[in-house]
Design an enzyme around this catalytic site. Sequence first.
Site, mmCIF file in Angstrom:
data_model
loop_
_atom_site.group_PDB
_atom_site.id
_atom_site.type_symbol
_atom_site.label_atom_id
_atom_site.label_comp_id
_atom_site.label_asym_id
_atom_site.label_seq_id
_atom_site.Cartn_x
_atom_site.Cartn_y
_atom_site.Cartn_z
ATOM 1 N N ASP A 269 -1.025 6.371 -5.709
ATOM 2 C CA ASP A 269 -2.109 7.338 -5.927
ATOM 3 C C ASP A 269 -1.651 8.422 -6.904
ATOM 4 O O ASP A 269 -0.521 8.891 -6.826
ATOM 5 C CB ASP A 269 -2.481 7.996 -4.595
ATOM 6 C CG ASP A 269 -2.852 6.973 -3.548
ATOM 7 O OD1 ASP A 269 -3.947 6.423 -3.628
ATOM 8 O OD2 ASP A 269 -2.015 6.707 -2.648
ATOM 9 N N ASP B 91 0.289 -2.313 4.614
ATOM 10 C CA ASP B 91 1.433 -1.435 4.900
ATOM 11 C C ASP B 91 2.651 -2.244 5.350
ATOM 12 O O ASP B 91 3.729 -1.676 5.531
ATOM 13 C CB ASP B 91 1.061 -0.445 6.014
ATOM 14 C CG ASP B 91 -0.110 0.442 5.628
ATOM 15 O OD1 ASP B 91 -0.116 0.954 4.492
ATOM 16 O OD2 ASP B 91 -1.030 0.613 6.458
ATOM 17 N N GLU C 275 -4.252 4.146 -8.366
ATOM 18 C CA GLU C 275 -5.507 4.758 -7.909
ATOM 19 C C GLU C 275 -5.581 6.198 -8.400
ATOM 20 O O GLU C 275 -4.679 7.003 -8.151
ATOM 21 C CB GLU C 275 -5.623 4.716 -6.377
ATOM 22 C CG GLU C 275 -6.977 5.288 -5.955
ATOM 23 C CD GLU C 275 -7.161 5.424 -4.459
ATOM 24 O OE1 GLU C 275 -6.448 4.765 -3.667
ATOM 25 O OE2 GLU C 275 -8.035 6.230 -4.073
ATOM 26 N N HIS D 69 -0.754 10.962 -2.351
ATOM 27 C CA HIS D 69 -2.061 10.560 -1.820
ATOM 28 C C HIS D 69 -2.949 11.739 -1.457
ATOM 29 O O HIS D 69 -4.112 11.803 -1.841
ATOM 30 C CB HIS D 69 -1.867 9.668 -0.582
ATOM 31 C CG HIS D 69 -3.162 9.281 0.072
ATOM 32 N ND1 HIS D 69 -3.789 10.075 1.020
ATOM 33 C CD2 HIS D 69 -3.977 8.211 -0.117
ATOM 34 C CE1 HIS D 69 -4.916 9.492 1.393
ATOM 35 N NE2 HIS D 69 -5.051 8.366 0.718
ATOM 36 N N GLU E 118 0.740 -0.464 -4.708
ATOM 37 C CA GLU E 118 -0.363 0.473 -4.978
ATOM 38 C C GLU E 118 0.176 1.880 -4.896
ATOM 39 O O GLU E 118 1.090 2.156 -4.104
ATOM 40 C CB GLU E 118 -1.458 0.255 -3.933
ATOM 41 C CG GLU E 118 -2.732 1.054 -4.130
ATOM 42 C CD GLU E 118 -2.821 2.327 -3.307
ATOM 43 O OE1 GLU E 118 -3.847 3.015 -3.407
ATOM 44 O OE2 GLU E 118 -1.867 2.652 -2.559
ATOM 45 N N LYS F 256 -6.908 9.754 -8.022
ATOM 46 C CA LYS F 256 -7.454 10.592 -6.932
ATOM 47 C C LYS F 256 -8.225 11.759 -7.521
ATOM 48 O O LYS F 256 -8.927 11.609 -8.493
ATOM 49 C CB LYS F 256 -6.304 11.084 -6.042
ATOM 50 C CG LYS F 256 -5.731 9.983 -5.161
ATOM 51 C CD LYS F 256 -6.706 9.604 -4.057
ATOM 52 C CE LYS F 256 -6.095 8.612 -3.084
ATOM 53 N NZ LYS F 256 -7.083 8.039 -2.171
ATOM 54 N N HIS G 190 0.831 -1.208 0.000
ATOM 55 C CA HIS G 190 0.000 0.000 0.000
ATOM 56 C C HIS G 190 0.866 1.260 0.000
ATOM 57 O O HIS G 190 1.598 1.491 0.944
ATOM 58 C CB HIS G 190 -0.886 -0.048 1.255
ATOM 59 C CG HIS G 190 -1.866 1.054 1.383
ATOM 60 N ND1 HIS G 190 -2.007 1.789 2.533
ATOM 61 C CD2 HIS G 190 -2.791 1.533 0.508
ATOM 62 C CE1 HIS G 190 -2.970 2.679 2.364
ATOM 63 N NE2 HIS G 190 -3.462 2.544 1.152
ATOM 64 N N ARG G 191 0.813 2.021 -1.090
ATOM 65 C CA ARG G 191 1.666 3.204 -1.299
ATOM 66 C C ARG G 191 3.142 2.795 -1.330
ATOM 67 O O ARG G 191 4.023 3.545 -0.896
ATOM 68 C CB ARG G 191 1.413 4.278 -0.232
ATOM 69 C CG ARG G 191 -0.068 4.623 -0.062
ATOM 70 C CD ARG G 191 -0.321 5.659 1.011
ATOM 71 N NE ARG G 191 -1.751 5.711 1.361
ATOM 72 C CZ ARG G 191 -2.273 6.411 2.338
ATOM 73 N NH1 ARG G 191 -1.502 7.181 3.089
ATOM 74 N NH2 ARG G 191 -3.561 6.384 2.602
#
Length: 253
Positions: free
Chosen positions: A43, A241, A116, A56, A41, A118, A14-15
């Site tokens: 953003d 994470d 993703e 993000h 992943e 945003k 995640h990120r």
Amino acid sequence: MAPALRRSPRVIAHRGMSTLAPENTLAAFRLCAEHGVRWFEFDCDLLADGTVVVIHDDTLDRTTDHTGGYHALTAADLGLIDAGSWFGAGFAGERLPTLPQVIALMNELGLDANLEIKSLGAGAAHARRLVAAVAHDLTALAPEREVLVSSFNPVLLGEFHRLAPQWPVACLFEDRWWAGMWGPIADLLDACAIHPELEGLTEKRVRRIRESGRDVNVWTVNSEERAAELFGWGVTGIFTDVAQDLPGDWRSA
Ligand code: G3P
Ligand code: CA
């Protein structure tokens, strides 16, 4: 419906490796390769010159040494913004990446990603330019790589799918918003996956989504025990994470 992704179950950093390096930076994505994590992943939003930037929040405050919004900036400004020192002195000078830089890294290191989109609050014209820029930049992705494009905003995701139907899309759902509506929305978007939040998710809902032929990738799961339970329910992937703490065969899936 676009084809489902090739492998499952999978762990999605995640990120990037966001507990080992500053989130949404090339350093965090590079660490995926070092830890054998195939998927990450990130953003995306848009700068004034049409550059897709990886971040993000809708301000620079939390993850850089600057403050305020960034929609009026250009790519040249990114060289002046430190996106690493807030996390640790060893990451000083880390920059907010652009989407082409992330795609080049995926191609170089053999990584796959969930992108993703945003920009929920910047207006329709901005959103249209963003999805068009994402569709444009993705043409540089190597054919052997996988990307899954997601958004909390089904209208924006529909716009992306209209422009670039060759890429699989996934609907992000917060339980309180969309619990009863995932089916028709995903059908309209031709989505191959649903990304529900962990909070409130039930085995029954996972089963229903899987019966619709879609993948289920859950955010954000930071416990191996909970992940194992979800995979037992039929979940195909988790955003986490702490990918570094999870079993190697999940990371490489
Ligand atoms: O894509 C899963 C997750 O990243 C969605 O929430 O706020 O971390 O972008 P957020
Ligand atoms: Ca995200």
